[in-house]
Scaffold this motif. Structure first.
Motif, PDB file in Angstrom:
ATOM      1  N   ALA A  55     104.209  36.445  85.693  1.00 39.22           N
ATOM      2  CA  ALA A  55     103.136  35.797  84.940  1.00 39.22           C
ATOM      3  C   ALA A  55     102.612  36.666  83.815  1.00 39.22           C
ATOM      4  N   THR A  56     102.732  37.975  83.969  1.00 43.62           N
ATOM      5  CA  THR A  56     102.156  38.895  82.984  1.00 43.62           C
ATOM      6  C   THR A  56     103.111  39.263  81.859  1.00 43.62           C
ATOM      7  N   LEU A  57     104.315  38.672  81.848  1.00 45.15           N
ATOM      8  CA  LEU A  57     105.290  38.976  80.808  1.00 45.15           C
ATOM      9  C   LEU A  57     105.510  37.779  79.899  1.00 45.15           C
ATOM     10  N   SER A  58     105.800  38.075  78.631  1.00 48.02           N
ATOM     11  CA  SER A  58     106.243  37.036  77.712  1.00 48.02           C
ATOM     12  C   SER A  58     107.686  36.669  78.041  1.00 48.02           C
ATOM     13  N   MET A  59     108.173  35.597  77.426  1.00 49.33           N
ATOM     14  CA  MET A  59     109.577  35.221  77.614  1.00 49.33           C
ATOM     15  C   MET A  59     110.501  36.341  77.157  1.00 49.33           C
ATOM     16  N   ARG A  60     110.177  36.939  76.024  1.00 40.59           N
ATOM     17  CA  ARG A  60     111.008  38.039  75.506  1.00 40.59           C
ATOM     18  C   ARG A  60     111.060  39.197  76.496  1.00 40.59           C
TER      19      ARG A  60
ATOM     20  N   LEU B 154     111.147  47.310  75.523  1.00 43.50           N
ATOM     21  CA  LEU B 154     111.632  46.262  74.628  1.00 43.50           C
ATOM     22  C   LEU B 154     111.722  46.767  73.197  1.00 43.50           C
ATOM     23  N   ASP B 155     112.883  46.577  72.576  1.00 47.51           N
ATOM     24  CA  ASP B 155     113.028  46.897  71.154  1.00 47.51           C
ATOM     25  C   ASP B 155     112.209  45.903  70.328  1.00 47.51           C
ATOM     26  N   GLY B 156     111.550  46.407  69.274  1.00 51.11           N
ATOM     27  CA  GLY B 156     110.634  45.570  68.514  1.00 51.11           C
ATOM     28  C   GLY B 156     111.276  44.657  67.486  1.00 51.11           C
ATOM     29  N   THR B 157     112.559  44.835  67.188  1.00 52.62           N
ATOM     30  CA  THR B 157     113.208  44.001  66.175  1.00 52.62           C
ATOM     31  C   THR B 157     113.413  42.587  66.707  1.00 52.62           C
TER      32      THR B 157
ATOM     33  N   ALA C  50     124.974  38.727  65.784  1.00 49.21           N
ATOM     34  CA  ALA C  50     125.890  39.815  65.411  1.00 49.21           C
ATOM     35  C   ALA C  50     125.119  41.096  65.117  1.00 49.21           C
ATOM     36  N   ASP C  51     123.970  40.977  64.445  1.00 47.95           N
ATOM     37  CA  ASP C  51     123.140  42.151  64.178  1.00 47.95           C
ATOM     38  C   ASP C  51     122.580  42.735  65.472  1.00 47.95           C
ATOM     39  N   ALA C  52     122.210  41.864  66.398  1.00 45.98           N
ATOM     40  CA  ALA C  52     121.703  42.336  67.686  1.00 45.98           C
ATOM     41  C   ALA C  52     122.779  43.120  68.429  1.00 45.98           C
ATOM     42  N   HIS C  53     124.006  42.629  68.408  1.00 48.30           N
ATOM     43  CA  HIS C  53     125.108  43.337  69.063  1.00 48.30           C
ATOM     44  C   HIS C  53     125.357  44.685  68.387  1.00 48.30           C
ATOM     45  N   ARG C  54     125.295  44.719  67.065  1.00 51.91           N
ATOM     46  CA  ARG C  54     125.522  45.990  66.363  1.00 51.91           C
ATOM     47  C   ARG C  54     124.447  47.006  66.719  1.00 51.91           C
TER      48      ARG C  54
ATOM     49  N   ALA D  56     118.923  50.922  68.882  1.00 45.76           N
ATOM     50  CA  ALA D  56     117.812  50.144  69.445  1.00 45.76           C
ATOM     51  C   ALA D  56     116.878  51.047  70.230  1.00 45.76           C
ATOM     52  N   ASP D  57     115.592  50.780  70.118  1.00 44.74           N
ATOM     53  CA  ASP D  57     114.582  51.530  70.854  1.00 44.74           C
ATOM     54  C   ASP D  57     114.083  50.668  72.003  1.00 44.74           C
ATOM     55  N   GLY D  58     114.902  50.510  73.028  1.00 44.67           N
ATOM     56  CA  GLY D  58     114.599  49.639  74.138  1.00 44.67           C
ATOM     57  C   GLY D  58     115.576  48.479  74.184  1.00 44.67           C
ATOM     58  N   LYS D  59     115.328  47.537  75.073  1.00 45.29           N
ATOM     59  CA  LYS D  59     116.223  46.396  75.270  1.00 45.29           C
ATOM     60  C   LYS D  59     116.143  45.445  74.085  1.00 45.29           C
ATOM     61  N   VAL D  60     117.311  45.051  73.595  1.00 41.24           N
ATOM     62  CA  VAL D  60     117.396  44.081  72.512  1.00 41.24           C
ATOM     63  C   VAL D  60     117.350  42.671  73.094  1.00 41.24           C
ATOM     64  N   VAL D  61     116.493  41.818  72.506  1.00 40.53           N
ATOM     65  CA  VAL D  61     116.343  40.450  72.975  1.00 40.53           C
ATOM     66  C   VAL D  61     116.472  39.486  71.804  1.00 40.53           C
TER      67      VAL D  61
END
Length: 328
Positions: free
Chosen positions: A114-119, A296-299, A307-311, A318-323
């Motif tokens: 409940a305390t997290l966003s979807m991202r 969580l990565d901020g981008t 494709a940019d996310a994969h790169r 990335a500074d954290g998990k890419v979503v």
């Protein structure tokens, strides 16, 4: 519906219009809001993950967070409108989460914290399940133990540190010098693996006895180092990347034990899927108690930017998990 389709290994990821799935027996139809990107996703795209058994054309993406819009026959645990998250597809013959909708096995899902966003929720499933299977299912982590996590600032490692700490263990984690402040904030004593050899940190932090649990999230030479860092007789080494060739003598001379983790197995075989849902429910409770948070990565990325996310994941920038935002 719009989806990102891989037509051939090594080829481009293209946004296409494909047929919206219908939930079958035991499935729910989820409107996907966010899809987490893992290093394994990039290996699958490149054709370097035979163990994932993907056959193009395929929709990739393993982690998702979204909202239930329809339930199939035999589903009693979810109703339309429920916000859910899970490790649900992108391997074998399971449609991935880089699509507006996904029909997924209800056993693989849990209600979103409940305390997290979807991202934020989409950043957790693969990492949480891998860490939990290693620390809790295989090693039985508990209060009073000394736990060493290799790669404590990484996706799985950062979650493993928090799970071990939440269960009362004293946690240590290897990281580069630049990442040691992060490891400390997560609840572990940082160890700079670039400057401190195994013998020294085992002597400094365990008096030479070794760690009760060593969790390897890196593989290769790090797994070999894990065999040298584990406690004699009662120690246990767990690895999420134990796929190389390793000498077992250091482990055997300590009379210690080893377990491997293959998180994809229930998705590929259909066996044990309900345990993934159970783990995610436990993890959601930890999140809502303030004991577990994703990095969580901020981008921001959309389906058009996959494709940019994969790169970003492949380059290590990335500074954290890419979503990926699928449906904002």
């Amino acid at each position: 519906m719009r989806a990102v389709v891989l037509e051939e290994f090594g080829g481009p990821l293209e946004v296409r219009e494909i047929e919206r799935p219908t939930p079958g027996e035991g499935q729910v139809l989820v409107r996907v809001h966010a899809s987490g990107v893992n290093p394994l996703d990039t290996k699958i795209r490149a054709g370097r993950a035979a163990h994932a058994r993907v056959r193009p054309p395929a929709v990739l993406g393993m982690d998702l967070a979204g909202q239930v819009v329809e339930t199939g026959a035999g589903v009693s645990g979810f109703t339309p409108g429920d916000e859910v998250y899970g490790l649900t597809g992108g391997v074998g013959d399971l449609q991935g989460s880089l699509a507006q909708f996904a029909a997924v096995d209800a056993r693989l899902l849990a209600r979103k914290p409940a305390t997290l966003s979807m991202r934020e929720a989409a950043a957790l499933p693969l990492a949480v399940i891998t860490a939990w299977e290693g620390l809790v299912d295989r090693a039985g982590v508990r209060a009073g133990q000394k736990v060493l996590v290799h790669g404590g600032a990484g996706g799985v490692g950062s979650v493993a540190v928090q799970i071990a700490a939440a269960r009362g263990a004293e946690v240590f984690a290897t990281a580069s010098a630049a990442r040691t402040p992060l490891v400390r904030r997560l609840g572990a004593v940082p160890i700079d693996y670039t400057s401190v050899p195994v013998e020294r940190y085992v002597a400094e932090h365990t008096g030479g006895a070794g760690f009760d649990i060593v969790f390897d999230t890196v593989g290769g030479p790090v797994l070999d180092a894990s065999f040298e860092a584990v406690r004699t007789y009662t120690g246990h080494v767990v690895s999420a990347l134990g796929w190389g060739t390793h000498a077992l003598a250091p482990l055997s001379f300590r009379a210690a034990t080893y377990s491997g983790i293959f998180t994809l197995l229930p998705m590929l075989t259909g066996r044990g899927r309900e345990h993934h849902g159970e783990i995610l429910r436990e993890a959601a409770a930890l999140v809502d108690e303030g004991k577990l948070r994703p990095l969580l990565d901020g981008t921001r990325y959309t389906l058009a930017d996959v494709a940019d996310a994969h790169r970003s994941v492949e380059s290590g920038t990335a500074d954290g998990k890419v979503v990926v935002d699928v449906e904002p």
